[in-house]
Write a protein that holds these residues in place. Structure first.
Motif, PDB file in Angstrom:
ATOM      1  N   HIS A   5       0.942  -1.641   0.105  1.00 37.88           N
ATOM      2  CA  HIS A   5      -0.205  -0.090  -0.118  1.00 37.88           C
ATOM      3  C   HIS A   5       0.524   1.329  -0.127  1.00 37.88           C
ATOM      4  O   HIS A   5       0.462   2.292  -0.825  1.00 37.88           O
ATOM      5  CB  HIS A   5      -1.007   0.668   1.169  1.00 37.88           C
ATOM      6  CG  HIS A   5      -1.549  -1.060   1.438  1.00 37.88           C
ATOM      7  ND1 HIS A   5      -2.682  -1.459  -0.176  1.00 37.88           N
ATOM      8  CD2 HIS A   5      -2.308  -2.472   2.468  1.00 37.88           C
ATOM      9  CE1 HIS A   5      -3.531  -2.202   0.355  1.00 37.88           C
ATOM     10  NE2 HIS A   5      -3.407  -2.452   2.046  1.00 37.88           N
ATOM     11  N   ASP A  32      -7.248   1.035   6.999  1.00 40.89           N
ATOM     12  CA  ASP A  32      -6.489   0.565   7.637  1.00 40.89           C
ATOM     13  C   ASP A  32      -6.133   1.560   8.475  1.00 40.89           C
ATOM     14  O   ASP A  32      -5.211   1.090   9.954  1.00 40.89           O
ATOM     15  CB  ASP A  32      -5.071  -0.062   7.121  1.00 40.89           C
ATOM     16  CG  ASP A  32      -4.952  -1.369   6.310  1.00 40.89           C
ATOM     17  OD1 ASP A  32      -6.576  -1.803   6.484  1.00 40.89           O
ATOM     18  OD2 ASP A  32      -4.278  -2.132   5.643  1.00 40.89           O
ATOM     19  N   HIS A  67     -13.505  -2.033   4.883  1.00 47.02           N
ATOM     20  CA  HIS A  67     -13.107  -2.106   3.851  1.00 47.02           C
ATOM     21  C   HIS A  67     -13.500  -2.830   2.758  1.00 47.02           C
ATOM     22  O   HIS A  67     -13.547  -3.214   2.351  1.00 47.02           O
ATOM     23  CB  HIS A  67     -12.232  -3.583   4.974  1.00 47.02           C
ATOM     24  CG  HIS A  67     -10.745  -3.698   4.790  1.00 47.02           C
ATOM     25  ND1 HIS A  67     -10.912  -2.580   6.408  1.00 47.02           N
ATOM     26  CD2 HIS A  67      -9.606  -3.419   3.989  1.00 47.02           C
ATOM     27  CE1 HIS A  67      -9.163  -2.554   6.364  1.00 47.02           C
ATOM     28  NE2 HIS A  67      -8.890  -3.161   5.098  1.00 47.02           N
ATOM     29  N   HIS A 108      -6.659   0.223  -1.868  1.00 41.63           N
ATOM     30  CA  HIS A 108      -6.677  -0.495  -0.852  1.00 41.63           C
ATOM     31  C   HIS A 108      -7.753  -1.487  -0.942  1.00 41.63           C
ATOM     32  O   HIS A 108      -7.205  -2.727  -1.109  1.00 41.63           O
ATOM     33  CB  HIS A 108      -7.099  -0.118  -0.422  1.00 41.63           C
ATOM     34  CG  HIS A 108      -6.942   0.136   1.707  1.00 41.63           C
ATOM     35  ND1 HIS A 108      -5.508  -0.185   2.456  1.00 41.63           N
ATOM     36  CD2 HIS A 108      -6.745  -1.495   1.594  1.00 41.63           C
ATOM     37  CE1 HIS A 108      -5.534  -0.880   3.412  1.00 41.63           C
ATOM     38  NE2 HIS A 108      -6.205  -1.801   3.081  1.00 41.63           N
ATOM     39  N   ASP A 112      -5.777  -5.276  -1.589  1.00 38.87           N
ATOM     40  CA  ASP A 112      -6.396  -6.675  -0.025  1.00 38.87           C
ATOM     41  C   ASP A 112      -7.436  -7.421  -0.745  1.00 38.87           C
ATOM     42  O   ASP A 112      -6.762  -8.910  -0.460  1.00 38.87           O
ATOM     43  CB  ASP A 112      -7.418  -5.677   1.047  1.00 38.87           C
ATOM     44  CG  ASP A 112      -6.241  -4.750   1.997  1.00 38.87           C
ATOM     45  OD1 ASP A 112      -5.357  -4.867   1.502  1.00 38.87           O
ATOM     46  OD2 ASP A 112      -6.967  -4.677   2.994  1.00 38.87           O
TER      47      ASP A 112
HETATM   48 ZN   LIG Z   1      -6.135  -3.150   4.619  1.00 36.62          ZN
END
Ligand SMILES: [Zn+2]
Length: 221
Positions: A5, A32, A67, A108, A112
């Motif tokens: 990231h 995050d 997320h 992100h 992920d």
């Molecule tokens: Zn994450």
């Protein structure tokens, strides 16, 4: 993913040189950064489990607001709008900055999705996806370190140190991120969810602060 990231945050500096590195990091790591806050507030849920694979010590039971793809798209639009409203840049510059910040926030989810088990929601309550790169520690570490190396290289070429701080704090920032990543490979499960959230939030704050400091001591080329 972790240093992957930050790799995108470093690399984005070449496209939008006037956006501070800390803001680019915040965008790439917004998921995050929100996550420990929502965990501490009891809104999202994670369970710590023992596993010989250091990437699989956390079972992400629920993280729809930090997320999911839908919410990250919304956060991305919001971050771009906040930046546009607060930065004194030309309309063209702030438009491209908003696009890059949006892309970083959404990136992100993509990174992920590649690494996580199928636990990445499309939208709150929606289907969850994940390609599970984390099942292979070696493949994950190789891919992430290559990404990180390329990102750092792009940032180092797009900027130059104004002074010793710009040179050595930059080296320190890269070393800090690498050390944090290597430490996470040690395979020790966090003692509690509260400790996990605290370390995640404090770690993010320290990283953004150092990135801000480094970037102010480097000029764009
Ligand atoms: Zn994450």
């Amino acid at each position: 993913m972790f240093v992957g990231h930050f790799a995108l945050g470093f690399a984005a500096k070449r496209t939008v040189p006037r956006v501070p590195l800390a803001v680019l990091f915040l965008a790439a790591q917004l998921a995050d950064t929100l996550w420990p806050i929502l965990i501490a507030a009891g809104i999202e849920d994670v369970r710590i489990e023992q596993n010989s694979n250091p990437f699989l010590l956390l079972d992400f039971i629920s993280y729809p607001y930090s997320h999911s793809l839908l919410l990250l798209a919304i956060w991305g639009i919001a971050l771009g709008a906040i930046y546009r409203a607060s930065a004194s840049a030309s309309p063209g510059e702030s438009a491209s900055a908003s696009v890059v910040l949006f892309a970083l926030v959404v990136s992100h989810w993509v990174l992920d999705w590649i690494t996580h088990r199928p636990d990445m929601p499309l939208y709150p309550g929606g289907p969850r996806f994940g390609l599970g790169l984390w099942n292979s520690v070696v493949a994950t570490v190789c891919i992430e370190l290559v990404m990180f190396g390329v990102g750092v290289w792009i940032y180092a070429r797009a900027t130059r140190a104004r002074d010793a701080v710009g040179r050595w704090a930059f080296v320190g920032l890269v070393a800090l991120l690498l050390l944090a990543y290597l430490a996470s490979l040690g395979g020790t499960a966090p003692p509690s969810v509260a400790a996990l959230a605290t370390v995640a939030l404090v770690g993010a704050a320290i990283t953004f602060a150092i990135a801000w400091w480094v970037d102010r001591h480097r000029a764009t080329v």
